[in-house]
Motif scaffolding. Structure first.
Motif, PDB file in Angstrom:
ATOM      1  N   UNK A 193      31.087 -55.056  33.324  1.00  0.00           N
ATOM      2  CA  UNK A 193      30.607 -55.877  32.204  1.00  0.00           C
ATOM      3  C   UNK A 193      30.872 -57.368  32.424  1.00  0.00           C
ATOM      4  N   UNK A 194      32.027 -57.680  32.988  1.00  0.00           N
ATOM      5  CA  UNK A 194      32.305 -59.090  33.323  1.00  0.00           C
ATOM      6  C   UNK A 194      31.256 -59.643  34.275  1.00  0.00           C
ATOM      7  N   UNK A 195      30.877 -58.812  35.238  1.00  0.00           N
ATOM      8  CA  UNK A 195      29.907 -59.253  36.241  1.00  0.00           C
ATOM      9  C   UNK A 195      28.490 -59.357  35.657  1.00  0.00           C
ATOM     10  N   UNK A 196      28.298 -58.778  34.486  1.00  0.00           N
ATOM     11  CA  UNK A 196      26.975 -58.800  33.853  1.00  0.00           C
ATOM     12  C   UNK A 196      26.814 -59.989  32.910  1.00  0.00           C
ATOM     13  N   UNK A 197      27.864 -60.798  32.777  1.00  0.00           N
ATOM     14  CA  UNK A 197      27.808 -61.976  31.902  1.00  0.00           C
ATOM     15  C   UNK A 197      27.969 -63.230  32.748  1.00  0.00           C
ATOM     16  N   UNK A 198      27.118 -64.203  32.513  1.00  0.00           N
ATOM     17  CA  UNK A 198      27.200 -65.434  33.304  1.00  0.00           C
ATOM     18  C   UNK A 198      28.585 -66.086  33.198  1.00  0.00           C
ATOM     19  N   UNK A 199      29.171 -66.049  31.993  1.00  0.00           N
ATOM     20  CA  UNK A 199      30.439 -66.758  31.767  1.00  0.00           C
ATOM     21  C   UNK A 199      31.604 -66.119  32.527  1.00  0.00           C
ATOM     22  N   UNK A 215      22.115 -57.965  37.099  1.00  0.00           N
ATOM     23  CA  UNK A 215      21.001 -57.678  36.186  1.00  0.00           C
ATOM     24  C   UNK A 215      21.209 -56.324  35.494  1.00  0.00           C
ATOM     25  N   UNK A 216      20.471 -56.094  34.396  1.00  0.00           N
ATOM     26  CA  UNK A 216      20.701 -54.871  33.605  1.00  0.00           C
ATOM     27  C   UNK A 216      20.545 -53.566  34.381  1.00  0.00           C
ATOM     28  N   UNK A 217      19.538 -53.456  35.222  1.00  0.00           N
ATOM     29  CA  UNK A 217      19.335 -52.178  35.935  1.00  0.00           C
ATOM     30  C   UNK A 217      20.529 -51.881  36.839  1.00  0.00           C
ATOM     31  N   UNK A 218      21.055 -52.919  37.464  1.00  0.00           N
ATOM     32  CA  UNK A 218      22.183 -52.729  38.384  1.00  0.00           C
ATOM     33  C   UNK A 218      23.462 -52.425  37.608  1.00  0.00           C
ATOM     34  N   UNK A 228      25.485 -47.285  44.483  1.00  0.00           N
ATOM     35  CA  UNK A 228      24.606 -46.925  43.365  1.00  0.00           C
ATOM     36  C   UNK A 228      23.995 -48.193  42.750  1.00  0.00           C
ATOM     37  N   UNK A 229      24.802 -49.239  42.649  1.00  0.00           N
ATOM     38  CA  UNK A 229      24.278 -50.510  42.139  1.00  0.00           C
ATOM     39  C   UNK A 229      23.177 -51.062  43.027  1.00  0.00           C
ATOM     40  N   UNK A 230      23.415 -51.044  44.330  1.00  0.00           N
ATOM     41  CA  UNK A 230      22.413 -51.566  45.263  1.00  0.00           C
ATOM     42  C   UNK A 230      21.129 -50.751  45.180  1.00  0.00           C
ATOM     43  N   UNK A 231      21.278 -49.436  45.052  1.00  0.00           N
ATOM     44  CA  UNK A 231      20.080 -48.578  44.992  1.00  0.00           C
ATOM     45  C   UNK A 231      19.238 -48.880  43.756  1.00  0.00           C
ATOM     46  N   UNK A 232      19.890 -49.317  42.678  1.00  0.00           N
ATOM     47  CA  UNK A 232      19.146 -49.637  41.458  1.00  0.00           C
ATOM     48  C   UNK A 232      18.214 -50.830  41.664  1.00  0.00           C
ATOM     49  N   UNK A 233      18.495 -51.629  42.680  1.00  0.00           N
ATOM     50  CA  UNK A 233      17.604 -52.768  42.984  1.00  0.00           C
ATOM     51  C   UNK A 233      16.262 -52.291  43.521  1.00  0.00           C
ATOM     52  N   UNK A 234      16.162 -51.012  43.859  1.00  0.00           N
ATOM     53  CA  UNK A 234      14.896 -50.465  44.380  1.00  0.00           C
ATOM     54  C   UNK A 234      14.090 -49.733  43.319  1.00  0.00           C
ATOM     55  N   UNK A 243      11.768 -49.830  39.784  1.00  0.00           N
ATOM     56  CA  UNK A 243      10.829 -50.859  39.311  1.00  0.00           C
ATOM     57  C   UNK A 243      11.531 -51.937  38.477  1.00  0.00           C
ATOM     58  N   UNK A 244      12.467 -51.536  37.607  1.00  0.00           N
ATOM     59  CA  UNK A 244      13.187 -52.525  36.800  1.00  0.00           C
ATOM     60  C   UNK A 244      14.016 -53.434  37.712  1.00  0.00           C
ATOM     61  N   UNK A 245      14.729 -52.793  38.645  1.00  0.00           N
ATOM     62  CA  UNK A 245      15.574 -53.556  39.552  1.00  0.00           C
ATOM     63  C   UNK A 245      14.769 -54.544  40.384  1.00  0.00           C
ATOM     64  N   UNK A 246      13.620 -54.099  40.878  1.00  0.00           N
ATOM     65  CA  UNK A 246      12.743 -54.987  41.662  1.00  0.00           C
ATOM     66  C   UNK A 246      12.352 -56.216  40.853  1.00  0.00           C
ATOM     67  N   UNK A 247      11.933 -55.946  39.602  1.00  0.00           N
ATOM     68  CA  UNK A 247      11.467 -57.051  38.754  1.00  0.00           C
ATOM     69  C   UNK A 247      12.612 -58.027  38.476  1.00  0.00           C
ATOM     70  N   UNK A 248      13.795 -57.471  38.224  1.00  0.00           N
ATOM     71  CA  UNK A 248      14.954 -58.341  37.951  1.00  0.00           C
ATOM     72  C   UNK A 248      15.330 -59.165  39.186  1.00  0.00           C
ATOM     73  N   UNK A 249      15.242 -58.536  40.338  1.00  0.00           N
ATOM     74  CA  UNK A 249      15.545 -59.260  41.577  1.00  0.00           C
ATOM     75  C   UNK A 249      14.555 -60.400  41.783  1.00  0.00           C
ATOM     76  N   UNK A 250      13.283 -60.117  41.526  1.00  0.00           N
ATOM     77  CA  UNK A 250      12.292 -61.192  41.661  1.00  0.00           C
ATOM     78  C   UNK A 250      12.608 -62.347  40.717  1.00  0.00           C
TER      79      UNK A 250
END
Lengths: 409, 409
Positions: free
Chosen positions: A61-67, B49-52, B300-306, B308-315
């Motif tokens: 959660x910390x990593x998900x917040x910019x602050x 990002x949220x998906x990750x 698991x976090x890295x895989x979430x980047x693949x 559709x949500x993760x791709x869009x967030x990465x872009x």
């Protein structure tokens, strides 16, 4: 033309754990109905505890917040974890280790391998036999040995034999050595080193300007209060030793990845001109250049093991596995086997019955009891005729494995 | 007597980033009111990002349940991530790379350093100048060089100079080399290599049995569709190249730690007797012996980047940083500076004004604008007279840094 590191070619193709996996897979395919119980690799089975899980969630959660987001952390590890280790693992036991002597990493396998980067190629290397195979293999890969003989021993290494006569605690070497690998509580034999044994090694190292690489990955499993958890409990050890520790077994981090290496600032090595050079500075340079720190989320999880809740949960896990070890030790002894270890370490080391070779006993247990262990000969020539069973499993599996093993003896 | 690896003593004490930190800290202490904007180290600032985040939370929860708990993972990485990489990063771009040619790790810094383990000491090494300092330092540490000269160049390395005349894309070496480091999009200059440039390198490597270590850590920042993201987009590259990729910059993983290395199975090196040896097998042996896989939660976090949500967030992240790069490029150009990069890479590379040295310009920006960048000379002798600014920052900081820099020019 790109040249390879030809020392790799000296490694034996049949590396221990892949060879076990190959035989187990072959058996499983031929016997799809068999319920195989795996007690080979020392891999934990119990889930992460609540304090650790909570800390890791909070870190995500910390990593998900910019602050509160964190980019690159210190290559040496975060201060919050280094401080906790220094305070609770060392100073609380009367050992004067400071936070900046502690390097957090992603695993002890990495650290025990990578440490060779900072040493020269002209050291004489002493390694216990039987032993965790990574010490030997990384020295072979670094070009510190000649080829292997038929028993798997590499030319140029000094093997320190552990056997029943010395209680699997090898004597000091009879020839001069410079780098000495010690592992207590021992993997694979489960034996421990007394304060007197360690003091003898420290004295030897001081007298010969040698350096001890002390692997304490299993220190958390020590129950006997007279047994040192750290080589730094021995007077003078900070002049002669590096210590490796791991969160893998104590808090179930084999898949999470966190470990640490203690490098005292006063520890010195020698350059070719005789100049004394700080090992701490060399390791710091190595880690800063070839490593970027352990994951923040992982370090937060590890730090939670130092809270009162985390401590209690860790003790629970260790008691659980050590109860398995006790059952194995007692059950196998009752079945007529000669058993070592399993008191201050999560491994039992069994003399194979009826003069069977290590791999013969492996095949017997696999085929007749559908239980997987590790052949002692995989840990070195001196392990021939022995067999390792790991206490890392569910209680039900341990009980059933015992029953099945008794049935085939 | 324990001997150290004396090659470490050749490294210069004033390593780039610690020296920057030293000067910044000294300035900050002397000027506690100064609000310093750090655009030196290329470290991400935007949160996960949220998906990750969701995937990492789920992974922590899996690890907290006995039924879904995972111990040691494969040293090479989990299939779910290797498959996603092979499919989406390679096959979707028409590049035939299979999952088992992909090795997941905890960082590209580790991989680019550790890869030297599997090569011999007798290779002639070519390294671009300016360049990411880790390539040079790890070769020095491995004993592949003589001492450094006054400009910081090490005897025995072949430096491939990038300058304005060649658009910071070095020519082929004029002398024979065996191992070649290439980094595109380039750190530090932000330049890219065209398909023709890469094809020329592949052809060169094939003709001379050389091997290319291709660092593609910034490939996700390429916007020009004509620029290859992978060296494996070039015909024949699988015979001559290893490729490094990272999740650090594309999905903000500098503190989470995940990267990957692609080693084609057909890639071969040469043993002393002339025998051809699989580089894939050597790297697999290296990783199996000295590494225990990246954290499950991280993978698991890295895989979430693949997804559709993760791709869009990465872009979205990449567009954010590349907008910063555009602002820097345009703003500094408008201020009269000569600027390179910043189009397909998150770095701008600036010619220092008025003939200032790299460190002089560093000190000027720090003291007058309170902006921290990286002196080009820190990346090699050919970087003297240049300066790197990183686009990894908040929009507000980039805008304010630009305004301040304009004020001191």
């Amino acid at each position: 033309m790109v040249h390879i590191n030809h020392h790799y070619l000296k490694l034996r193709a049949g590396y221990l754990f892949p060879e076990i996996a190959r035989r187990v897979n072959a058996f499983a395919q031929a016997n799809p109905q068999a319920r195989i119980i795996r007690m080979g690799i020392g891999d934990v089975t119990e889930p992460l505890t609540p304090a650790i899980t909570k800390a890791m969630h909070e870190a995500v959660d910390e990593m998900a917040q910019r602050s509160s987001f964190k980019g690159y952390g210190p290559e040496q590890g975060y201060g919050f974890l280094r401080e906790a280790v220094a305070e609770q693992d060392f100073r609380a036991r009367g050992v004067d280790i400071s936070a900046d002597e502690i390097f957090i990493s992603d695993g002890s396998k990495c650290d025990t391998g990578n440490i060779l980067d900072i040493f020269g190629c002209d050291n004489r290397i002493a390694i216990s036999d039987p032993v965790y195979p990574v010490y030997v293999d990384t020295n072979v890969m670094a070009g510190h040995t000649g080829p292997a003989d038929e028993s798997g021993r590499f030319e140029g290494l000094v093997y320190l034999v552990g056997n029943e006569a010395n209680g699997f605690v090898p004597e000091l070497p009879s020839e001069p050595v410079d780098l000495i690998y010690l592992c207590y509580p021992n993997n694979p034999t489960g034996t421990v080193a007394s304060r007197e044994t360690l003091a003898r090694w420290v004295q030897y190292a001081k007298a010969s300007n040698a350096l001890i690489l002390f692997d304490a990955a299993y220190e958390a499993f020590i129950s006997d209060p007279s047994i040192p958890h750290s080589i730094f409990e021995i007077e003078g050890a900070k002049d002669v030793a590096v210590e490796f520790r791991s969160f893998s077994k104590s808090i179930g981090f084999t898949g999470i990845r966190c470990a640490l290496t203690v490098v005292p600032k006063q520890l010195m090595g020698t350059a070719p001109g005789g100049e004394r050079v700080s090992i701490h500075q060399l390791w710091n340079r190595r880690q800063s250049t070839k490593f970027n720190g352990a994951s923040y989320v992982v370090q937060k999880g590890a730090a939670a093991a130092y809270t009162p809740e985390g401590r209690a949960e860790m003790r629970g896990l260790i008691e659980f596995y050590m109860n398995n070890a006790r059952l194995l030790r007692e059950g196998l002894t009752a079945a007529g086997l000669t058993v070592f270890g399993g008191v201050n370490a999560p491994y039992v080391w069994v003399r194979t019955p009826a003069g069977l070779g290590s791999w013969e006993f492996f095949d017997l247990l696999l085929s007749k009891a559908n239980v997987v262990g590790t052949p002692g000969s995989g840990f070195g020539a001196a392990g021939e005729g022995y067999f390792r069973l790991s206490a890392f499993n569910s209680l039900a599996n341990v009980q059933e494995a015992l029953q099945r093993i008794r049935g085939v003896l």
